[in-house]
Design a protein around this motif. Structure first.
Motif, PDB file in Angstrom:
ATOM      1  N   THR A 298     -10.321   2.319  -3.037  1.00 10.22           N
ATOM      2  CA  THR A 298     -11.169   2.184  -1.853  1.00 10.22           C
ATOM      3  C   THR A 298     -11.527   0.718  -1.613  1.00 10.22           C
ATOM      4  O   THR A 298     -11.452   0.234  -0.480  1.00 10.22           O
ATOM      5  CB  THR A 298     -12.452   3.017  -2.026  1.00 10.22           C
TER       6      THR A 298
ATOM      7  N   PRO B 166     -10.048  -4.127   6.728  1.00 12.86           N
ATOM      8  CA  PRO B 166     -11.475  -3.890   6.954  1.00 12.86           C
ATOM      9  C   PRO B 166     -11.709  -3.169   8.277  1.00 12.86           C
ATOM     10  O   PRO B 166     -10.977  -3.378   9.245  1.00 12.86           O
ATOM     11  CB  PRO B 166     -12.080  -5.288   6.976  1.00 12.86           C
TER      12      PRO B 166
ATOM     13  N   GLU C   4     -10.435  -1.570   1.641  1.00 14.94           N
ATOM     14  CA  GLU C   4     -11.415  -2.258   2.485  1.00 14.94           C
ATOM     15  C   GLU C   4     -11.082  -3.734   2.653  1.00 14.94           C
ATOM     16  O   GLU C   4     -11.321  -4.313   3.697  1.00 14.94           O
ATOM     17  CB  GLU C   4     -12.811  -2.108   1.891  1.00 14.94           C
TER      18      GLU C   4
END
Length: 53
Positions: A39, A47, A43
């Motif tokens: 995760t 993003p 990100e």
């Protein structure tokens, strides 16, 4: 105790000598690799941009 899902397994990332120097100067520790969860890695790669309604 539950096992981590596929999304939460850690992904090791090897650092270049230049990146190791940057980490060493910032933290005072000599890293060989950085481990991020899937995760966290996702990100940083893609993003999410939050738009205001």
């Amino acid at each position: 105790m539950s096992t981590p899902s596929e999304k939460e397994k850690s992904v090791p990332i090897e650092l270049t000598p230049e990146q190791e120097e940057q980490v060493m100067s910032s933290t005072g520790k000599a890293p060989e690799a950085i481990e991020l969860s899937s995760t966290e890695l996702e990100e940083r790669i893609a993003p999410r941009i939050r738009l205001r309604p």
